[in-house]
Structures are given as C-alpha cells and as structure tokens.
Scaffold this motif. Structure first.
Motif, mmCIF file in Angstrom:
data_model
loop_
_atom_site.group_PDB
_atom_site.id
_atom_site.type_symbol
_atom_site.label_atom_id
_atom_site.label_comp_id
_atom_site.label_asym_id
_atom_site.label_seq_id
_atom_site.Cartn_x
_atom_site.Cartn_y
_atom_site.Cartn_z
ATOM 1 N N VAL A 1 10.509 53.366 -130.652
ATOM 2 C CA VAL A 1 10.541 54.370 -129.583
ATOM 3 C C VAL A 1 10.597 55.779 -130.186
ATOM 4 O O VAL A 1 9.927 56.702 -129.694
ATOM 5 N N ALA A 2 11.343 55.934 -131.265
ATOM 6 C CA ALA A 2 11.391 57.249 -131.924
ATOM 7 C C ALA A 2 9.993 57.666 -132.371
ATOM 8 O O ALA A 2 9.602 58.840 -132.232
ATOM 9 N N ALA A 3 9.208 56.721 -132.879
ATOM 10 C CA ALA A 3 7.834 57.034 -133.300
ATOM 11 C C ALA A 3 6.973 57.421 -132.093
ATOM 12 O O ALA A 3 6.142 58.342 -132.168
ATOM 13 N N LEU A 4 7.179 56.731 -130.972
ATOM 14 C CA LEU A 4 6.418 57.077 -129.754
ATOM 15 C C LEU A 4 6.770 58.492 -129.289
ATOM 16 O O LEU A 4 5.908 59.247 -128.838
ATOM 17 N N THR B 1 21.620 55.136 -130.960
ATOM 18 C CA THR B 1 20.487 55.553 -130.115
ATOM 19 C C THR B 1 20.439 57.072 -130.030
ATOM 20 O O THR B 1 19.373 57.690 -130.201
ATOM 21 N N ALA B 2 21.600 57.690 -129.777
ATOM 22 C CA ALA B 2 21.634 59.152 -129.663
ATOM 23 C C ALA B 2 21.184 59.793 -130.977
ATOM 24 O O ALA B 2 20.424 60.776 -130.973
ATOM 25 N N THR B 3 21.621 59.244 -132.091
ATOM 26 C CA THR B 3 21.255 59.822 -133.391
ATOM 27 C C THR B 3 19.744 59.746 -133.607
ATOM 28 O O THR B 3 19.105 60.731 -134.014
ATOM 29 N N ALA B 4 19.162 58.586 -133.301
ATOM 30 C CA ALA B 4 17.714 58.419 -133.482
ATOM 31 C C ALA B 4 16.931 59.315 -132.525
ATOM 32 O O ALA B 4 15.905 59.905 -132.901
ATOM 33 N N MET B 5 17.420 59.449 -131.291
ATOM 34 C CA MET B 5 16.677 60.247 -130.307
ATOM 35 C C MET B 5 16.818 61.746 -130.581
ATOM 36 O O MET B 5 15.891 62.521 -130.357
ATOM 37 N N ARG C 1 13.944 66.571 -132.200
ATOM 38 C CA ARG C 1 13.823 67.713 -133.130
ATOM 39 C C ARG C 1 12.485 67.652 -133.867
ATOM 40 O O ARG C 1 11.782 68.663 -133.982
ATOM 41 N N ASP C 2 12.121 66.482 -134.362
ATOM 42 C CA ASP C 2 10.861 66.353 -135.113
ATOM 43 C C ASP C 2 9.656 66.668 -134.235
ATOM 44 O O ASP C 2 8.674 67.255 -134.693
ATOM 45 N N ASP D 1 15.753 71.361 -130.366
ATOM 46 C CA ASP D 1 16.371 71.427 -131.704
ATOM 47 C C ASP D 1 17.221 70.187 -131.995
ATOM 48 O O ASP D 1 17.899 70.119 -133.022
ATOM 49 N N GLY D 2 17.207 69.223 -131.089
ATOM 50 C CA GLY D 2 17.921 67.975 -131.325
ATOM 51 C C GLY D 2 19.354 67.955 -130.795
ATOM 52 O O GLY D 2 20.030 66.929 -130.899
#
Ligand SMILES: NC(=O)CCC(=O)C(=O)O
Length: 266
Positions: A23-26, A63-67, A72-73, A106-107
C-alpha cells in the motif's frame, strides 16, 4: 485539486507487513495528487473482529509509520484510512478505537478521527471498540475536509456538524459489504446532495472473514453527480475536483440557508 482513492483488496492470506509495504508503494505512485485516500481498517479487515485486538497499534505504530513515510515521499496529503488504535478511554482504561489518520505532505500526523458510530448492533465492532466523540475537519489549503468512517455514512446529523465546521470535501473510508452496495452508492450521493459538498467514499475489495466487500468506491460532486466510480476489484480511482464548486453550488441553490434549527420535538 487532484484526488486519488485507493480501493485496496483486503486478502486474509496477505501478511500485514507485506500489505503495508504494498500500500505504501501504491501511495508513492500517486505523487502529483493533492489528496490520497485509503479505506477503513485495510491492515486487518473491517469484519475480521477476531483479529482486532492482535492487530491493534498505537498512533505511532507500524501502519502510521509506513503511511507517514509514504505521504512524505509522495508529497501528498494522505488520508490513510483507519487502523485499530490501542488507546485509553476517559477513565484511563485500555480501549480500542477505529481511528482514521490524516497525514500532511511532510509526513506529520495532522489529525486522528475516532469513528463515532460503531457497526454491529450488539456484536463485532460495536462491542469491541470504544466510540469517538469528536467532529474532525482539517484545512488542506485547496479545501477543508471533514472526516467520517463507513457506518457514519448512515447518520446525516454527523455530516451536518461537519458542514457547520466548514467541510467542503467529506472523506469516508469504508469496509462496506457487497450485500448492501446499493445503500453505499445511494448514501454517498445523499450526503453529497444534502451537504452540497464533494464526497470521497473509499471502500475495500476482496473477501475477508467471509464477508465479500462491495468495492465501488465513488467520488460525488456537490450536485450529487458521480464524478468517478470504481468497479469491484482493487483499483486506484482518480479525479480532478474544483473546490470552488462547493461555494457556487451553495450560493446558486442555497438550501443550507433555509435550515430551521431547533425544531420542536414531538
Ligand atoms: N464497517 C462498517 O461500518 C460497516 C457498515 C455497514 O456494513 C453498513 O452500514 O451497512
């Protein structure tokens, strides 16, 4: 304003960490969007009640950390859908919440919304989770969003409060079952018409805990017209919105002005 809804297939055979990375990649692929939206409880499945406790995480959990990193990216506002939040209630006792997370480009975690109306009557989410009590909006710059989650869609009084708080885009992550798909599509349009606001309703695909998910995420404009609609499978649904249409719709057809507040109770 470019928005993308990512209708995730919640497959119980996919390990949680694999799904988070996928999901992070999507999300990262949506660079260029202003707002990206994910569905309700996609890390575990909205009907996977037996797994709620084991999948619960704090607001700085995996989940929060990955999202946060993905937002940000990609440089986007990210409504990361909801997670089972392990928190505490008013008395300090441990409690689970169905909590939506809104990240800035900014994340930073800008807002957390704890679902107010829990689904299940006398079982499932309604007995396992505590209820939120706060009406949550956030100014994204191009527009103010108002947050609601899945079953909240059935409660117009919450949407009135969101409109009163300035919401122009109503964002509704969901894990809506296929057998009530007609309600989903109808209620999304109803909330848009009565609120004279955009509705971004992002559901899940697939089947988990024996409950087939509806899919059919939808973006509705302030006149109640469907701008874009997904099919039943995993899909990214994108559209360009004009937030100024909220003000012009409300000015040209000013029904909100005709509300009668404080009607007498029978
Ligand atoms: N997760 C949910 O809130 C499900 C809501 C639902 O199935 C319905 O309102 O119907």
């Amino acid at each position: 304003m470019r928005v993308s809804l990512i209708q995730i297939d919640v497959n119980p055979d996919e390990p949680g960490q694999v799904r988070r990375e996928r999901v992070a990649a999507l999300v990262r692929a949506e660079r260029g969007a202003d707002l990206v939206v994910l569905p309700e409880l996609w890390p575990v499945g909205a009907f996977a009640f037996d797994e709620f406790a084991a999948s619960a995480e704090p607001l700085d959990g995996p989940t929060a950390t990955a999202m946060s990193a993905a937002a940000r990216d990609a440089g986007v506002w990210l409504h990361a859908g909801s997670v089972v939040e392990r928190g505490t209630d008013g008395s300090g006792a441990e409690a689970l919440y169905n909590t939506s997370l809104l990240f800035a480009p900014d994340g930073t975690l800008r807002r957390a919304y704890r679902k107010i109306h829990r689904f299940g009557f006398d079982k499932g989410e309604a007995t396992l989770m505590a209820a939120g009590h706060e009406i949550v909006t956030e100014d994204l710059g191009p527009a103010t969003v108002g947050l609601a989650t899945c079953y909240d869609l059935r409660f117009p009084e919450q949407f009135r409060l969101l409109v009163d708080a300035g919401a122009e885009l109503l964002v509704v992550p969901a894990g809506w079952p296929a057998r009530r798909r007609a309600h989903w599509s109808l209620l999304a349009r109803a909330r848009a018409v009565e609120s004279q606001a955009y509705v971004l309703a992002c559901g899940t695909a697939g089947t988990h805990a024996g409950v087939e998910q509806a899919g059919y995420s939808v973006i509705v404009d302030p006149w109640g017209e469907v701008v874009a609609e997904a099919g039943p499978a995993e899909q990214v649904l994108s559209a360009d919105l004009d937030p100024a249409r909220v003000a012009t719709t409300r000015a040209d057809f000013p029904v909100l002005r005709d509300r009668v507040l404080g009607l007498p109770t029978p």
